[in-house]
Design a protein around this motif. Structure first.
Motif, PDB file in Angstrom:
ATOM      1  N   LEU A 279      25.427  26.503  24.075  1.00 23.13           N
ATOM      2  CA  LEU A 279      24.964  25.378  24.896  1.00 23.13           C
ATOM      3  C   LEU A 279      26.079  24.364  25.112  1.00 23.13           C
ATOM      4  N   THR A 280      26.906  24.150  24.083  1.00 24.33           N
ATOM      5  CA  THR A 280      28.007  23.190  24.176  1.00 24.33           C
ATOM      6  C   THR A 280      29.052  23.649  25.179  1.00 24.33           C
ATOM      7  N   GLY A 281      29.210  24.954  25.335  1.00 20.20           N
ATOM      8  CA  GLY A 281      30.219  25.493  26.244  1.00 20.20           C
ATOM      9  C   GLY A 281      29.968  25.185  27.700  1.00 20.20           C
ATOM     10  N   ILE A 421      14.391  20.502  22.952  1.00 15.50           N
ATOM     11  CA  ILE A 421      14.740  19.073  22.847  1.00 15.50           C
ATOM     12  C   ILE A 421      16.243  18.884  23.002  1.00 15.50           C
ATOM     13  N   GLY A 422      17.027  19.777  22.392  1.00 16.14           N
ATOM     14  CA  GLY A 422      18.484  19.702  22.516  1.00 16.14           C
ATOM     15  C   GLY A 422      18.947  19.837  23.953  1.00 16.14           C
ATOM     16  N   LEU A 425      17.973  16.531  25.843  1.00 13.25           N
ATOM     17  CA  LEU A 425      18.845  15.409  25.469  1.00 13.25           C
ATOM     18  C   LEU A 425      20.273  15.612  25.960  1.00 13.25           C
ATOM     19  N   GLY A 426      20.768  16.855  25.848  1.00 12.75           N
ATOM     20  CA  GLY A 426      22.155  17.117  26.223  1.00 12.75           C
ATOM     21  C   GLY A 426      22.393  17.120  27.714  1.00 12.75           C
ATOM     22  N   TYR A 427      21.479  17.719  28.477  1.00 12.43           N
ATOM     23  CA  TYR A 427      21.690  17.914  29.913  1.00 12.43           C
ATOM     24  C   TYR A 427      20.955  16.890  30.766  1.00 12.43           C
ATOM     25  N   GLY A 439      18.851  17.612  18.922  1.00 13.21           N
ATOM     26  CA  GLY A 439      17.706  18.494  19.116  1.00 13.21           C
ATOM     27  C   GLY A 439      17.646  19.582  18.067  1.00 13.21           C
ATOM     28  N   MET A 440      18.811  20.187  17.794  1.00 12.70           N
ATOM     29  CA  MET A 440      18.863  21.253  16.793  1.00 12.70           C
ATOM     30  C   MET A 440      18.520  20.712  15.391  1.00 12.70           C
TER      31      MET A 440
END
Length: 490
Positions: A279-281, A421-422, A425-427, A439-440
């Motif tokens: 997901l971070t990538g 949730i991750g 929040l991230g996107y 989220g994780m």
């Protein structure tokens, strides 16, 4: 009276009269000793095994960037996947051997060990296509051809490593159930010493390149296995190893079912961390985000070796006490393991909150990455704190045989709560890597709370009955096993 005599007296008293009749101080002393007999060697062994991979990666990095990228890819995706599946399925042996040892059905441990070898060998055969066809698989996923070809070469070597997991994990759990895992720690220390020397000799001195580094890696994984098998079969476990038996091929299906539940439970946790990286990538400024996250996960990975040691200790102590028929002792073991691991986690939590971005300079010279690590440090500290409790409760679940229940808890906590949730929040809220990690962490927190509630609400007297029923259901009389061994030898 010398300290050793006092220890022996207390342990003897606990065995004869049960831990319930000891004073609180004696209970704590006896349980702490029993816990660290398993946890200490287990922590050291996991540090050593983790170190083998890090050492290999360091020497491969001196060969070339393509080789390093291919090795990192194979290790992160392929080897970790196989490792997770086989380690998870082998944890069924912790339940079976631990409870049988506690019930003093010592001869059954050898039968369970051989059954687990069969189940894990068949599982490994199912995994082999991943390592045989690594190059076309990676090319189909869009990986560069040059890296995919080198990864294919490494994948073929990793077949031998994957097969080593069959012996490694099963023998470790067989010995841990009997609190005989100091031999594992000695072999791990010897192996990593040989690995460092051979890696230098073959890659730096004789310039054998990737083949030299991988030869040393394979040897580092197999040397402890040879030592463990010799220890088990040549007199180190006289009560629990009665020789090879045809009974290993009987009643395999219950072992398969418990192994599948165990594998699902652990793999769902391992894949959870992999998804965090994936997901971070896809976030903005992904290179800095991935570098910072990689540093945090590397630190978190080293700390997890401590937690996994307590997972092993909790599993062994709970399964032994349930097999022995003592619900109170099992509950006390859970309390001691959890509090000890939590105390260590609190110290590390405060340490990483204090150090923050300074830790990053061990791994990088980039101020941008160090600043990103400093921002992630509170989340890293919180992960470490949660990791000090969650694995212990997972160990309790393994010791009691709740793998299937925990697998469903993991699905709900990680994949229905944590990841969604991750992503939001991230996107959606543009919190980037912090949002994904929050989220994780929420998913891990929910899982921990659920496991605490399950453990707290459990009727442990009923768990003793269930453990005894499981031991009796799969029990083979010692005379039958002896006859089977005789016929097999004939």
């Amino acid at each position: 009276m010398e300290e050793g005599d006092i220890n022996q007296k207390l342990l003897g008293k606990a065995e004869k009269s049960g831990i319930e009749e000891l004073t609180l101080k004696e209970k704590i002393w006896v349980e702490t000793k029993k816990m660290w007999v398993v946890a200490g060697p287990a922590i050291f062994t996991r540090f050593s095994t983790f170190g083998v991979t890090i050492i290999s990666q360091a020497f491969v990095g001196h060969i070339g960037p393509t080789e390093l990228a291919a090795y990192s890819l194979c290790f992160t995706v392929l080897l970790r996947f196989g490792n997770g599946v086989l380690l998870g399925m082998a944890s069924a042996l912790e339940t079976l051997c631990g409870q049988a040892f506690g019930a003093k059905q010592y001869h059954m441990l050898g039968v369970y060990l051989q059954r687990s070898w069969i189940v894990l060998f068949l599982t490994a055969c199912c995994l082999l296509p991943l390592y045989i066809f690594t190059t076309p698989i990676l090319e189909a996923l869009g990986q560069e051809k040059e890296i995919a070809e080198v990864a294919g070469y490494i994948g073929h070597w990793f077949i031998i490593v994957v097969l080593s997991f069959i012996v490694s994990y099963t023998c470790q759990m067989f010995l841990q159930a009997q609190s005989k895992n100091m031999i594992i720690a000695y072999l791990a220390a010897f192996s990593i010493g040989i690995h460092i020397f051979l890696s230098w000799l073959l890659t730096m001195k004789f310039k054998f390149g990737l083949a030299g580094a991988l030869s040393s890696t394979v040897l580092a994984y197999w040397l402890p296995n040879i030592g463990q098998i010799l220890f088990v079969t040549c007199g180190g476990c006289k009560e629990t190893w009665k020789g090879f038996s045809m009974l290993a091929f009987k009643d395999l299906w219950p072992v398969v079912k418990l192994s599948l539940s165990s594998g699902a439970m652990l793999c769902l946790e391992l894949w959870y961390n992999t998804i965090l990286v994936l997901l971070t990538g896809n976030l903005e400024n992904a290179q800095v985000a991935i570098d910072a996250l990689a540093i945090c996960l590397n630190i978190n990975g080293w700390e997890m070796m401590i937690s996994l040691g307590f997972l092993a200790a909790a599993s062994v102590r709970v399964s032994n006490e349930l097999g022995r028929g003592s619900a109170k002792a099992a509950k006390f073991s859970i309390l001691m393991s959890t509090l000890t691991s939590l105390a260590i986690g609190l110290v590390l939590f405060l340490l990483f909150l204090f150090l923050r971005g300074r830790l990053a300079y061990i791994f990088t010279e980039s101020e941008e990455v160090a600043d990103a690590v400093a921002e992630l440090s509170p989340l890293l500290a919180m992960s470490i704190l949660l990791n000090s409790v969650q694995p212990v409760l997972s160990g309790v679940a393994v010791g009691a045989g709740w793998q299937s229940i925990v697998a469903w808890v993991n699905v709900a906590s990680y994949y229905l709560i944590g990841i969604p949730i991750g992503v939001v929040l991230g996107y959606v809220f543009h919190m980037q890597v912090k949002g994904v990690w929050i989220g994780m962490l929420l998913g891990t927190f929910v899982q921990t709370v659920i496991l605490v509630i399950i453990t707290w609400k459990t009727d442990w007297d009923r768990q003793v009955v269930l453990a005894r029923n499981r031991v009796n259901k799969w029990l083979v009389s010692e005379s039958r096993e002896g006859n089977s061994n005789t016929n097999n030898a004939a």
